[in-house]
Design a protein around this motif. Structure first.
Motif, PDB file in Angstrom:
ATOM      1  N   ALA A  66       0.826  -1.209   0.000  1.00  0.00           N
ATOM      2  CA  ALA A  66       0.000   0.000   0.000  1.00  0.00           C
ATOM      3  C   ALA A  66       0.861   1.261   0.000  1.00  0.00           C
ATOM      4  CB  ALA A  66      -0.933  -0.008   1.205  1.00  0.00           C
ATOM      5  N   VAL A  67       1.944   1.249   0.765  1.00  0.00           N
ATOM      6  CA  VAL A  67       2.845   2.404   0.775  1.00  0.00           C
ATOM      7  C   VAL A  67       3.408   2.645  -0.619  1.00  0.00           C
ATOM      8  CG1 VAL A  67       5.067   3.250   1.642  1.00  0.00           C
ATOM      9  CG2 VAL A  67       3.428   2.220   3.213  1.00  0.00           C
ATOM     10  N   GLY A  68       3.839   1.591  -1.275  1.00  0.00           N
ATOM     11  CA  GLY A  68       4.367   1.726  -2.626  1.00  0.00           C
ATOM     12  C   GLY A  68       3.319   2.235  -3.595  1.00  0.00           C
ATOM     13  N   GLN A  69       2.096   1.728  -3.490  1.00  0.00           N
ATOM     14  CA  GLN A  69       1.040   2.174  -4.393  1.00  0.00           C
ATOM     15  C   GLN A  69       0.716   3.655  -4.191  1.00  0.00           C
ATOM     16  OE1 GLN A  69      -1.736  -0.721  -3.061  1.00  0.00           O
ATOM     17  NE2 GLN A  69      -1.118  -2.289  -4.558  1.00  0.00           N
ATOM     18  N   PHE A  70       0.649   4.074  -2.940  1.00  0.00           N
ATOM     19  CA  PHE A  70       0.281   5.458  -2.660  1.00  0.00           C
ATOM     20  C   PHE A  70       1.343   6.432  -3.169  1.00  0.00           C
ATOM     21  CE2 PHE A  70       0.309   9.209   0.106  1.00  0.00           C
ATOM     22  CZ  PHE A  70      -0.994   9.657  -0.077  1.00  0.00           C
ATOM     23  N   PHE A  71       2.586   6.191  -2.824  1.00  0.00           N
ATOM     24  CA  PHE A  71       3.626   7.149  -3.195  1.00  0.00           C
ATOM     25  C   PHE A  71       3.970   7.084  -4.684  1.00  0.00           C
ATOM     26  CE2 PHE A  71       4.353   7.130   1.407  1.00  0.00           C
ATOM     27  CZ  PHE A  71       4.399   8.496   1.631  1.00  0.00           C
ATOM     28  N   SER A  72       3.875   5.899  -5.286  1.00  0.00           N
ATOM     29  CA  SER A  72       4.129   5.844  -6.726  1.00  0.00           C
ATOM     30  C   SER A  72       3.024   6.561  -7.487  1.00  0.00           C
ATOM     31  CB  SER A  72       4.248   4.400  -7.204  1.00  0.00           C
ATOM     32  OG  SER A  72       2.984   3.771  -7.257  1.00  0.00           O
ATOM     33  N   GLY A  73       1.787   6.520  -6.938  1.00  0.00           N
ATOM     34  CA  GLY A  73       0.722   7.268  -7.570  1.00  0.00           C
ATOM     35  C   GLY A  73       1.005   8.763  -7.569  1.00  0.00           C
ATOM     36  N   ARG A  74       1.615   9.259  -6.513  1.00  0.00           N
ATOM     37  CA  ARG A  74       1.944  10.680  -6.452  1.00  0.00           C
ATOM     38  C   ARG A  74       3.132  11.028  -7.353  1.00  0.00           C
ATOM     39  NH1 ARG A  74      -0.556  13.139  -2.094  1.00  0.00           N
ATOM     40  NH2 ARG A  74       0.982  14.823  -2.073  1.00  0.00           N
ATOM     41  N   LEU A  75       4.035  10.066  -7.524  1.00  0.00           N
ATOM     42  CA  LEU A  75       5.219  10.325  -8.342  1.00  0.00           C
ATOM     43  C   LEU A  75       4.979  10.064  -9.814  1.00  0.00           C
ATOM     44  CD1 LEU A  75       8.019   8.736  -6.121  1.00  0.00           C
ATOM     45  CD2 LEU A  75       7.651  11.169  -6.544  1.00  0.00           C
ATOM     46  N   ALA A  76       3.997   9.240 -10.147  1.00  0.00           N
ATOM     47  CA  ALA A  76       3.807   8.809 -11.529  1.00  0.00           C
ATOM     48  C   ALA A  76       3.712   9.955 -12.528  1.00  0.00           C
ATOM     49  CB  ALA A  76       2.568   7.909 -11.615  1.00  0.00           C
ATOM     50  N   PRO A  77       2.956  11.051 -12.249  1.00  0.00           N
ATOM     51  CA  PRO A  77       2.891  12.127 -13.246  1.00  0.00           C
ATOM     52  C   PRO A  77       4.169  12.954 -13.346  1.00  0.00           C
ATOM     53  CG  PRO A  77       0.984  12.161 -11.740  1.00  0.00           C
ATOM     54  CD  PRO A  77       2.022  11.283 -11.134  1.00  0.00           C
ATOM     55  N   ARG A  78       5.106  12.772 -12.423  1.00  0.00           N
ATOM     56  CA  ARG A  78       6.291  13.622 -12.367  1.00  0.00           C
ATOM     57  C   ARG A  78       7.550  12.948 -12.902  1.00  0.00           C
ATOM     58  NH1 ARG A  78       5.499  15.476  -6.026  1.00  0.00           N
ATOM     59  NH2 ARG A  78       3.274  16.059  -6.207  1.00  0.00           N
ATOM     60  N   VAL A  79       7.501  11.651 -13.125  1.00  0.00           N
ATOM     61  CA  VAL A  79       8.674  10.925 -13.609  1.00  0.00           C
ATOM     62  C   VAL A  79       8.297  10.189 -14.879  1.00  0.00           C
ATOM     63  CG1 VAL A  79       9.561  10.620 -11.258  1.00  0.00           C
ATOM     64  CG2 VAL A  79       8.130   8.841 -12.277  1.00  0.00           C
ATOM     65  N   PRO A  80       9.282   9.834 -15.710  1.00  0.00           N
ATOM     66  CA  PRO A  80       8.967   8.971 -16.861  1.00  0.00           C
ATOM     67  C   PRO A  80       8.406   7.641 -16.354  1.00  0.00           C
ATOM     68  CG  PRO A  80      11.136   9.964 -17.108  1.00  0.00           C
ATOM     69  CD  PRO A  80      10.696  10.254 -15.713  1.00  0.00           C
ATOM     70  N   PRO A  81       7.126   7.374 -16.548  1.00  0.00           N
ATOM     71  CA  PRO A  81       6.493   6.235 -15.852  1.00  0.00           C
ATOM     72  C   PRO A  81       7.068   4.880 -16.229  1.00  0.00           C
ATOM     73  CG  PRO A  81       5.021   7.169 -17.511  1.00  0.00           C
ATOM     74  CD  PRO A  81       6.175   8.101 -17.405  1.00  0.00           C
ATOM     75  N   LEU A  82       7.395   4.680 -17.507  1.00  0.00           N
ATOM     76  CA  LEU A  82       7.942   3.377 -17.888  1.00  0.00           C
ATOM     77  C   LEU A  82       9.313   3.174 -17.264  1.00  0.00           C
ATOM     78  CD1 LEU A  82       7.291   0.858 -19.457  1.00  0.00           C
ATOM     79  CD2 LEU A  82       8.309   1.894 -21.490  1.00  0.00           C
ATOM     80  N   LEU A  83      10.101   4.240 -17.207  1.00  0.00           N
ATOM     81  CA  LEU A  83      11.396   4.157 -16.537  1.00  0.00           C
ATOM     82  C   LEU A  83      11.206   3.902 -15.041  1.00  0.00           C
ATOM     83  CD1 LEU A  83      14.487   4.436 -16.638  1.00  0.00           C
ATOM     84  CD2 LEU A  83      14.173   6.906 -16.301  1.00  0.00           C
ATOM     85  N   GLY A  84      10.219   4.586 -14.440  1.00  0.00           N
ATOM     86  CA  GLY A  84       9.942   4.361 -13.020  1.00  0.00           C
ATOM     87  C   GLY A  84       9.537   2.935 -12.733  1.00  0.00           C
ATOM     88  N   TYR A  85       8.710   2.366 -13.631  1.00  0.00           N
ATOM     89  CA  TYR A  85       8.329   0.964 -13.469  1.00  0.00           C
ATOM     90  C   TYR A  85       9.550   0.057 -13.542  1.00  0.00           C
ATOM     91  CZ  TYR A  85       6.903  -3.680 -14.994  1.00  0.00           C
ATOM     92  OH  TYR A  85       6.778  -5.037 -15.119  1.00  0.00           O
ATOM     93  N   GLY A  86      10.428   0.309 -14.508  1.00  0.00           N
ATOM     94  CA  GLY A  86      11.630  -0.517 -14.639  1.00  0.00           C
ATOM     95  C   GLY A  86      12.510  -0.438 -13.417  1.00  0.00           C
TER      96      GLY A  86
END
Length: 794
Positions: A66-86
């Motif tokens: 849940a912590v990962g889901q919450f904070f990645s949701g906040r970061l997703a629009p600010r970072v290259p998402p595919l790179l963030g996923y990798g």
């Protein structure tokens, strides 16, 4: 180039990348379930297989997600998402490689000794497991919001999120099937985790490379719709996601308990239940995607809750009446049995869970953007952890299994009716409430069926976190038995002589047993001889299930009041970890009969467990492992005996029950050959024969003892061993059991003549006239053959 041509060209560049993202996220689902299968076993070895420790670790695992889901949701629009996923996959893979070593440290005496918190607190060990898992569960949880944002960045529609979720869940189905059927036993428990880490790393590398590959511009129409969706309010969807998570995970726990009443509860049947749930959730997500093409997400959610609640109520209400809670049997092989078991599970699980599983994908579709998806998923995950704990540890002991189900039916029914009324269907909402209420009443009436299931008159029932524990009165001379989940018996006073012998025989083989430990209490009859033995000064009994201890109190007249006796300490704990944590050493340790394929008992037959036992013995101490041959094939028997003798240099085999249909033997191990003083033995047997319960008709005097001796077991170095890393026994014993290849009847006769009769007679020194019979294997085995098969010669 005109606009249509440009759009086609852009779409041609987007589709391959979208397919890549979907493929990677499918593989992420595979790795996640392999991780879970591997780590759950390692955590059990580290903190014990108690229900409380399991609950704490479950909560910790979901909290990290849940912590990962919450904070990645906040970061997703600010970072290259595919790179963030990798990067998230690479971080998870890197830490996953450390998890086995760290969990292994927690489970060792050295690791527990470094922190005093470990000594008396399962919660303390579980807290350390939480800290160990946090660095890997956070990036695992971060993947979905980043994937949704990556799909949106490529011009994906709102349906891309639910599609990704469906594929990820389908990957989880593949992962749990692969782990249960092959990886854990053949590749290895830790090695399976490393394999999953390698796959995670490959996904991470592929995503990072793809993130730097130039791509065309995004089709504007879908992207605009996604951006518009981000502006909408998502508080209502967050609440629905919470209800969905709480209900779905709670139902998985309750359904697993319900099926344990009729299935044989091996690693395979547990995997079948989990696989059915994952299949249903994946199908539900696919259904939500299909309906989402024509309906708005709100209507999908309304149908999901309303129809799913009715399907759930019908499923649970029908189960006890349709099955009679009788022990399920199908097919002549394990494959046939599993096919039938999966069909049984599918009939009752798929309809409600497919329908209920449409709500979360609808919420993901409504949320659209990665930030909103992260919030929705975080709340869903935390609520899921709460639902699992409430369903597994609070409701059943308080209100019972059927009433707990009725509570979940009411939850989904009320929410479904509210959504129907909000959408204008008030008459449908009223019908929903009335129908759900009627079915809930029918579910609670399932008690009328379970009261008569399993045979015998229920004297008392406990609804525990480990399932139903009953004391029942059977037709054998008004005897009492202790059983769990209707069909697994912990023992019966009808077989008091045999159960007394399981405690008496190992005590008689030691010259002066002062401190004795029994692993497993059951009816208490096995530990009862230690109460009567004048040499025994202190007895420790370790029992996993608290309600079994209470059940044994009701059998005090037969077990000599072993629970509460002044020289007996009863510890409610995981037996292996009690031995691991205690500083005490014992003259004799007796391990009770445990079903070898049960998830909480299979680890009591590994080399590592035997090494733990050996360290808890005093010089000259003995360990006795009782085995029900009717639960083992020849291969499983040899697997256990070889693993046992690889630790105990002097291993002997003894009969406990001469019955060709239900034979029982014991492995007795120590550092040196057994030496029995016949004079002292006779005195001790006179005392035991005078205790309540009477003399053992087959073990009345010292001259009777040699007839129980089979011979000395020597390990065959060419055969594999049963270890924590490769728990072969849990996976092969069900195959022999369902294939009717166990050591009973003609199979036992052949094995007795070909193998057991050829065991060397050395290993026991018995001064006096009975020593000749100990050394005369041919005569001894002739007596045993007569007792077993009614014949002297083969």
């Amino acid at each position: 180039m005109n606009d249509i041509g440009r759009r086609v060209e852009d779409r041609a560049g987007v589709v391959p990348r979208t397919a890549l993202v979907y493929s990677l996220f499918f593989l992420s689902g595979v790795t996640a379930l392999v991780y879970e299968a591997s780590w759950s076993r390692l955590i059990g070895l580290a903190v014990g297989h108690t229900a409380q420790a399991a609950a704490l670790v479950l909560a910790a695992y979901f909290t990290g997600m849940a912590v990962g889901q919450f904070f990645s949701g906040r970061l997703a629009p600010r970072v290259p998402p595919l790179l963030g996923y990798g990067v998230a996959e690479l971080v998870a893979a890197a830490w996953a490689c450390l998890v086995p070593a760290l969990l292994g440290w927690v489970g060792t005496p050295a690791g527990q000794g470094d922190l005093e918190l470990f000594r008396d607190s399962s919660g303390g060990r579980a807290a350390w497991c939480f800290l160990i898992l946090l660095p890997v569960t956070i990036p695992l949880g971060a993947t979905l919001p980043l994937v949704v944002e990556a799909l949106n960045a490529q011009g994906g529609s709102r349906r891309c999120g639910p599609i990704a979720y469906a594929l990820n869940t389908a990957g989880g189905l593949v992962g749990i099937v692969a782990a249960s059927a092959y990886l854990l036993v053949v590749v290895g428990v830790r090695a399976s985790g490393f394999l999953a880490a390698a796959l995670s790393a490959a996904c991470g590398v592929a995503a990072c490379v793809a993130a730097f590959v130039p791509r065309g511009s995004n089709p504007p129409g879908d992207a605009a719709a996604v951006q518009a969706g981000r502006a909408g309010r998502s508080s209502g969807w967050t609440a629905l996601a919470a209800v969905s998570g709480f209900g779905i995970l709670g139902l998985e726990v309750l359904y697993t308990r319900m099926f344990s009443l009729v299935l044989h509860n091996s690693v395979y049947t547990f995997g079948a239940v989990v696989a059915a749930f994952l299949l249903a959730l994946s199908a539900g997500a696919a259904g939500a995607v299909g309906l989402g093409r024509r309906w708005p997400p709100a209507r999908v959610a309304a149908v999901s809750f309303a129809a799913g609640g009715l399907a759930l109520a019908s499923s649970v209400a029908a189960f006890p009446w349709a099955t009679g809670l009788a022990y399920f049997s199908a097919g002549e092989t394990l494959a046939g049995y599993l096919a039938g078991a999966f069909g049984l599970v599918a009939v009752f699980v798929l309809p409600p869970v497919v329908l209920l599983g449409m709500t979360l994908p609808a919420a993901i579709q409504a949320a659209a953007g990665g930030r909103a998806v992260g919030r929705v998923m975080a709340v869903n995950t935390l609520a899921g952890a709460a639902g699992a704990i409430v369903a597994g540890f609070l409701l059943p002991p308080l209100v019972g299994l059927w009433s707990a189900f009725a509570g979940f039916v009411a939850l989904f029914g009320v929410v479904g009716a509210a959504l129907l009324a909000w959408g204008g269907g008030r008459r449908l909402a009223a019908a929903q409430v009335l129908t759900t209420a009627g079915l809930a009443v029918l579910i609670v009436s399932g008690r009328l069926v379970d009261g008569n299931a399993g045979g015998g008159e229920v004297v008392r029932r406990w609804e525990s976190v480990y399932g139903w524990v009953d004391v029942v009165r059977t037709g054998r001379g008004d005897s009492l038995a202790v059983r769990q989940n209707l069909h697994y018996r912990h023992g019966s006073t009808a077989y008091a002589v045999r159960e007394y012998r399981q405690g008496r025989l190992p005590l008689l083989l030691h010259p002066r047993p002062v401190e004795v430990a029994f692993l497993g209490l059951g009816t208490g009859l096995t530990a009862a001889p230690a109460v009567a033995d004048g040499d025994v000064g202190r007895v420790v009994v370790v029992e996993l299930i608290p309600e079994v201890v209470e059940a044994a109190r009701l059998l005090a007249a037969a077990n000599l009041g072993v629970v509460g006796h002044p020289k007996v300490e009863v510890h409610t704990d995981d037996a292996r970890h009690h031995l691991l944590r205690t500083d005490r050493r014992f003259d004799v340790i007796v391990s009770d009969l445990f079903v070898p394929w049960e998830s909480r008992t299979g680890y009591l037959y590994t080399v590592e467990f035997y090494e733990t036992v050996r360290h808890r013995l005093k010089p000259g101490g003995l360990f006795c492992q009782w085995l029900a041959l009717y639960q083992l094939g020849p291969g499983e028997w040899e697997l256990i005996a070889d693993s046992f003798s690889s630790v105990f240099p002097h291993t002997t085999v003894w009969w406990g029950h001469f019955d060709a249909k239900y034979p029982i033997v014991a492995l007795v191990g120590g550092e040196r050959p057994l030496a029995v003083d016949p004079v002292r033995l006779e005195d001790r047997m006179d005392v035991l024969n005078a205790t309540p319960g009477g003399a053992d008709p087959d073990l009345r005097t010292r001259s009777d003892l040699p007839a129980f001796y089979l011979g000395r077991w020597a390990r065959d170095p060419s055969r594999r061993l049963n270890t924590d890393e490769h728990p072969w026994l849990e996976f092969t014993a069900p195959v022999s059991h369902r294939g009717r290849q166990t050591l009973t009847g003609p199979t036992l006769r052949r094995y007795f003549d070909q193998v057991l009769c050829r065991l060397p007679s050395g290993g026991v020194r018995f001064d006096g006239e009975a020593n000749g019979l100990f050394q005369d294997g041919e005569r001894r085995h002739a007596i045993q053959r007569l007792s077993l098969f009614g014949e002297v010669k083969p």
